[in-house]
Scaffold this motif. Sequence first.
Motif, PDB file in Angstrom:
ATOM      1  N   UNK A  70      38.574  30.895  38.630  1.00 32.86           N
ATOM      2  CA  UNK A  70      38.470  31.476  39.977  1.00 32.86           C
ATOM      3  C   UNK A  70      38.289  32.996  39.914  1.00 32.86           C
ATOM      4  N   UNK A  71      39.014  33.631  39.016  1.00 38.42           N
ATOM      5  CA  UNK A  71      38.904  35.080  38.866  1.00 38.42           C
ATOM      6  C   UNK A  71      37.497  35.476  38.428  1.00 38.42           C
ATOM      7  N   UNK A  72      36.948  34.785  37.422  1.00 36.82           N
ATOM      8  CA  UNK A  72      35.613  35.118  36.931  1.00 36.82           C
ATOM      9  C   UNK A  72      34.540  34.792  37.967  1.00 36.82           C
ATOM     10  N   UNK A  73      34.766  33.770  38.775  1.00 37.03           N
ATOM     11  CA  UNK A  73      33.809  33.457  39.840  1.00 37.03           C
ATOM     12  C   UNK A  73      33.788  34.566  40.899  1.00 37.03           C
ATOM     13  N   UNK A  74      34.946  35.119  41.206  1.00 38.06           N
ATOM     14  CA  UNK A  74      34.982  36.228  42.174  1.00 38.06           C
ATOM     15  C   UNK A  74      34.259  37.453  41.623  1.00 38.06           C
ATOM     16  N   UNK A  75      34.453  37.708  40.336  1.00 39.91           N
ATOM     17  CA  UNK A  75      33.748  38.835  39.709  1.00 39.91           C
ATOM     18  C   UNK A  75      32.240  38.602  39.742  1.00 39.91           C
ATOM     19  N   UNK A  76      31.838  37.358  39.444  1.00 38.44           N
ATOM     20  CA  UNK A  76      30.413  37.023  39.479  1.00 38.44           C
ATOM     21  C   UNK A  76      29.850  37.210  40.890  1.00 38.44           C
ATOM     22  N   UNK A  77      30.608  36.826  41.893  1.00 35.05           N
ATOM     23  CA  UNK A  77      30.153  37.013  43.272  1.00 35.05           C
ATOM     24  C   UNK A  77      29.956  38.491  43.584  1.00 35.05           C
ATOM     25  N   UNK A  78      30.879  39.320  43.110  1.00 36.27           N
ATOM     26  CA  UNK A  78      30.744  40.772  43.335  1.00 36.27           C
ATOM     27  C   UNK A  78      29.527  41.335  42.608  1.00 36.27           C
ATOM     28  N   UNK A  79      29.316  40.867  41.373  1.00 36.54           N
ATOM     29  CA  UNK A  79      28.149  41.326  40.617  1.00 36.54           C
ATOM     30  C   UNK A  79      26.863  40.898  41.323  1.00 36.54           C
ATOM     31  N   UNK A  80      26.853  39.735  41.891  1.00 38.10           N
ATOM     32  CA  UNK A  80      25.666  39.256  42.586  1.00 38.10           C
ATOM     33  C   UNK A  80      25.395  40.074  43.844  1.00 38.10           C
ATOM     34  N   UNK A  81      26.448  40.424  44.571  1.00 39.28           N
ATOM     35  CA  UNK A  81      26.273  41.270  45.762  1.00 39.28           C
ATOM     36  C   UNK A  81      25.753  42.660  45.368  1.00 39.28           C
ATOM     37  N   UNK A  82      26.290  43.212  44.278  1.00 36.93           N
ATOM     38  CA  UNK A  82      25.801  44.507  43.796  1.00 36.93           C
ATOM     39  C   UNK A  82      24.320  44.411  43.434  1.00 36.93           C
ATOM     40  N   UNK A  83      23.955  43.323  42.763  1.00 42.57           N
ATOM     41  CA  UNK A  83      22.566  43.141  42.338  1.00 42.57           C
ATOM     42  C   UNK A  83      21.638  43.054  43.553  1.00 42.57           C
ATOM     43  N   UNK A  84      22.010  42.294  44.547  1.00 37.14           N
ATOM     44  CA  UNK A  84      21.148  42.145  45.726  1.00 37.14           C
ATOM     45  C   UNK A  84      21.092  43.440  46.539  1.00 37.14           C
ATOM     46  N   UNK A  85      22.196  44.190  46.536  1.00 38.44           N
ATOM     47  CA  UNK A  85      22.180  45.487  47.236  1.00 38.44           C
ATOM     48  C   UNK A  85      21.212  46.440  46.549  1.00 38.44           C
ATOM     49  N   UNK A  86      21.168  46.410  45.213  1.00 41.67           N
ATOM     50  CA  UNK A  86      20.215  47.256  44.478  1.00 41.67           C
ATOM     51  C   UNK A  86      18.774  46.830  44.756  1.00 41.67           C
ATOM     52  N   UNK A 133      47.287  26.183  37.039  1.00 43.91           N
ATOM     53  CA  UNK A 133      47.896  27.517  36.999  1.00 43.91           C
ATOM     54  C   UNK A 133      47.331  28.393  35.885  1.00 43.91           C
ATOM     55  N   UNK A 134      46.558  27.818  34.992  1.00 39.50           N
ATOM     56  CA  UNK A 134      45.999  28.585  33.881  1.00 39.50           C
ATOM     57  C   UNK A 134      44.487  28.651  33.914  1.00 39.50           C
ATOM     58  N   UNK A 135      43.841  27.582  33.443  1.00 38.38           N
ATOM     59  CA  UNK A 135      42.379  27.570  33.340  1.00 38.38           C
ATOM     60  C   UNK A 135      41.703  27.781  34.692  1.00 38.38           C
ATOM     61  N   UNK A 136      42.244  27.104  35.729  1.00 41.45           N
ATOM     62  CA  UNK A 136      41.567  27.224  37.019  1.00 41.45           C
ATOM     63  C   UNK A 136      41.698  28.635  37.592  1.00 41.45           C
ATOM     64  N   UNK A 137      42.828  29.258  37.398  1.00 45.65           N
ATOM     65  CA  UNK A 137      42.975  30.649  37.878  1.00 45.65           C
ATOM     66  C   UNK A 137      41.998  31.565  37.161  1.00 45.65           C
ATOM     67  N   UNK A 138      41.803  31.345  35.874  1.00 42.18           N
ATOM     68  CA  UNK A 138      40.839  32.159  35.126  1.00 42.18           C
ATOM     69  C   UNK A 138      39.428  31.930  35.649  1.00 42.18           C
TER      70      UNK A 138
END
Length: 359
Positions: A142-158, A135-140
């Motif tokens: 998971x949240x940062x992994x989703x952000x990283x996935x979004x950053x990666x999609x933005x990077x590949x779109x560029x 409920x603590x570390x894993x949620x954090x």
Amino acid sequence: MTAFFLQFTEEKLGQAEKTELDAHFENLLARADCTKNWTEKILRQTEVLLQPNPSARVEEFLYEKLDRKVPSRVTNGELLAQYMTEAANDFGPGTPYGKTLIKVGETQRRLGAAEREFIHSASINFLTPLRNFLEGDWRTISKERRILQNRRLDLDACKARLKKAKAAEAKAAAEHELRLTQTEFDRQAEVTRLLLEGISSTHVNHLRCLHEFVESQTNYYAQCYQFMLDLQKQLGRFSGTFVGNAESASPAAATSPPAVAAATLPAVPTIPVVPTIVGVPNTVAEGVLNPNEVKPPASGTRRARVLYDYEAADSTELALLADEMITVYSLPGMDPDWLIGERGNQKGKVPVTYLELLS
């Protein structure tokens, strides 16, 4: 945003290139997922072990989510102890059955209290750290992994826009945007990597908690074992008296001599007149043991190793020490739960449950 979803869709369709993470990063991701999955399974099964009743588990879960104290619940052992005590009061606490119910009920109460203590200790020292991770570390993570996935999609779109740019001005703008998105991606990748590497510390913490869980469980079972040994010893001492009392209440035993009715040696309750047996005094066959008169049979003696210490209740019994070797044999008319034991010049009754019979 349109480019983001376009990149995501084309990747799914296999029509766009994808920035791959390095092998070390992928290993960290796989290790984290494995830790999360197994932690969930171990947590759920430990909850089942501590509380087999699914309805009670759901109730406890709701209380925790509502941040309310879980109500104290009577253990099965404590409930059994209550029933046995009430039954003893109805049957008569002074009767053999009533006395035994009280003794067994008291042991069940102690077992229930030990179980409650074990559940409490396991919940604090083992379940709580596992829940805190999920409920603590894993949620954090998971949240940062989703952000990283979004950053990666933005990077590949560029990267895709830069490839499609024809005019010099469009290429310059695409290159500038690519540098920004690459910087954001690298920064997020570093944050996520540090969190994933923290899984090693999680394993160390869970290892310590696992040791505490095993120690709590060991203490619990050791307590239960000792409680049952004590109860077995008490019942073994009084079993002969209970048999004698039961015989005195029956019509057949009413004609027996007083010495037989008050016998302390467990005896078969329906033995008729026993003829004299060579080498075996009549008093033994009738249920009264005089160790000095007992002689071992010509055959049928065995060696036995003592499993636990045993304190003799009276002069007819033989005190035992764990791991010592003695000679044992049975006599006609003896209770099958007892044997005659010999150690040198000493002899007396010994309980079978305290022995390991050897060939």
